[in-house]
Write a protein that holds these residues in place. Structure first.
Motif, short mmCIF file in Angstrom:
data_model
loop_
_atom_site.label_atom_id
_atom_site.label_comp_id
_atom_site.label_asym_id
_atom_site.label_seq_id
_atom_site.Cartn_x
_atom_site.Cartn_y
_atom_site.Cartn_z
N ALA A 1 -5.12 -8.54 32.49
CA ALA A 1 -5.25 -8.99 31.10
C ALA A 1 -5.99 -7.96 30.25
N ASP A 2 -5.53 -7.82 29.01
CA ASP A 2 -6.21 -6.96 28.04
C ASP A 2 -7.36 -7.71 27.37
N LEU A 3 -7.24 -9.04 27.31
CA LEU A 3 -8.27 -9.89 26.72
C LEU A 3 -8.27 -11.21 27.49
N ILE A 4 -9.46 -11.62 27.93
CA ILE A 4 -9.61 -12.89 28.64
C ILE A 4 -10.48 -13.79 27.77
N LEU A 5 -9.94 -14.95 27.43
CA LEU A 5 -10.64 -15.91 26.59
C LEU A 5 -10.90 -17.17 27.39
N THR A 6 -12.17 -17.52 27.53
CA THR A 6 -12.54 -18.68 28.33
C THR A 6 -12.99 -19.83 27.43
N ALA A 7 -12.88 -21.03 27.96
CA ALA A 7 -13.29 -22.21 27.18
C ALA A 7 -14.80 -22.36 27.13
N GLU A 8 -15.50 -21.89 28.16
CA GLU A 8 -16.95 -22.06 28.23
C GLU A 8 -17.63 -20.79 28.72
N ARG A 9 -18.92 -20.71 28.43
CA ARG A 9 -19.72 -19.60 28.93
C ARG A 9 -19.71 -19.55 30.46
N ALA A 10 -19.74 -20.71 31.10
CA ALA A 10 -19.75 -20.74 32.56
C ALA A 10 -18.50 -20.08 33.14
N HIS A 11 -17.34 -20.30 32.51
CA HIS A 11 -16.10 -19.64 32.96
C HIS A 11 -16.22 -18.14 32.78
N ARG A 12 -16.70 -17.74 31.60
CA ARG A 12 -16.86 -16.31 31.30
C ARG A 12 -17.80 -15.65 32.30
N ASP A 13 -18.92 -16.29 32.54
CA ASP A 13 -19.92 -15.71 33.43
C ASP A 13 -19.41 -15.62 34.87
N GLN A 14 -18.70 -16.65 35.31
CA GLN A 14 -18.13 -16.63 36.66
C GLN A 14 -17.11 -15.51 36.80
N LEU A 15 -16.27 -15.37 35.79
CA LEU A 15 -15.23 -14.34 35.83
C LEU A 15 -15.85 -12.95 35.87
N ILE A 16 -16.86 -12.73 35.04
CA ILE A 16 -17.52 -11.42 35.00
C ILE A 16 -18.26 -11.17 36.32
N HIS A 17 -18.84 -12.19 36.89
CA HIS A 17 -19.52 -12.04 38.19
C HIS A 17 -18.52 -11.62 39.26
N ASP A 18 -17.35 -12.28 39.26
CA ASP A 18 -16.33 -12.00 40.27
C ASP A 18 -15.60 -10.68 40.03
N LEU A 19 -15.50 -10.27 38.76
CA LEU A 19 -14.78 -9.05 38.41
C LEU A 19 -15.57 -8.32 37.32
N PRO A 20 -16.64 -7.61 37.70
CA PRO A 20 -17.50 -6.96 36.71
C PRO A 20 -16.76 -6.04 35.75
N SER A 21 -15.67 -5.45 36.19
CA SER A 21 -14.91 -4.54 35.31
C SER A 21 -14.30 -5.27 34.12
N ALA A 22 -14.28 -6.60 34.13
CA ALA A 22 -13.69 -7.38 33.04
C ALA A 22 -14.70 -7.68 31.93
N PHE A 23 -15.94 -7.25 32.07
CA PHE A 23 -16.99 -7.60 31.11
C PHE A 23 -16.60 -7.32 29.66
N LYS A 24 -16.11 -6.14 29.37
CA LYS A 24 -15.85 -5.74 27.99
C LYS A 24 -14.59 -6.36 27.39
N ARG A 25 -13.88 -7.15 28.16
CA ARG A 25 -12.68 -7.80 27.63
C ARG A 25 -12.65 -9.29 27.93
N THR A 26 -13.83 -9.85 28.28
CA THR A 26 -13.94 -11.27 28.58
C THR A 26 -14.95 -11.92 27.65
N PHE A 27 -14.50 -12.95 26.95
CA PHE A 27 -15.31 -13.67 25.97
C PHE A 27 -14.97 -15.15 26.04
#
Length: 193
Positions: free
Chosen positions: A79-105
């Protein structure tokens, strides 16, 4: 070239499929936008939840083809942009895939930070816009969690789901505008339809 947005929620039966359908329906068809959704704890194979489906149908969107999918690292990596419904989803995703930090909100976070952002009308420019929003996040300061989290309307009636859906319509419009994937018309959904 296409630009890929991945919408994420918990079960992939309410918020993320609603965002997926709205983004896909409202985007300029010439934009090269690909939208999908998944859940962190997906109810795999399930259709859109009843109240959410009713709201989407009232707005002329067909939720019947959606089937819930479990989020995978491969989906997030593509994904070029990952949009999550909640902060918990965003934080879990970034934890599991740190390289996604700058494109996950969170969905609301991206719209809030991107509200004044405009790009040229190409997928490559949209990638640059995501990077600009990521840079803006550093100086944005803290906001209350309710500003960035969308309530989960799972099991709710259409009338209880509608406020969440209406908030999401504004978020989707701001997102498409910031990425310049909106057609020239502005979408407005009246509460009576």
């Amino acid at each position: 070239m296409s630009f890929r947005i991945l919408a994420v929620c918990t079960g992939n039966v309410c918020r993320s499929p609603m965002a997926e359908l709205l983004l896909r329906d409202w985007a300029d068809p010439r934009a090269g936008l690909q939208v999908s959704s998944a859940g962190t704890q997906a109810l795999v194979g399930r259709t859109v939840d009843g109240g959410t489906a009713a709201v989407l149908r009232r707005w002329g969107l067909d939720p019947t083809r959606h089937r819930a999918r479990q989020l995978t690292s491969a989906m997030a990596a593509e994904a070029d942009l990952i949009l999550t419904a909640e902060r918990a989803h965003r934080d879990q995703l970034i934890h599991d895939l740190p390289s996604a930090f700058k494109r996950t909100f969170t969905m609301a976070e991206f719209a809030r930070l991107a509200e004044r952002l405009r790009t040229s009308d190409s997928p490559a420019a949209a990638v640059a816009a995501v990077a600009a929003v990521a840079a803006a996040r550093a100086g944005a300061g803290p906001v209350p969690p309710d500003d960035d989290d969308l309530p989960d309307p799972f099991g709710w009636t259409a009338s209880r789901t509608r406020p969440v859906a209406e908030r999401l319509t504004g978020i989707v419009q701001l997102t498409l505008d910031a990425l310049n994937f909106s057609p020239r018309r502005i979408h407005r959904l009246s509460s009576g339809t």
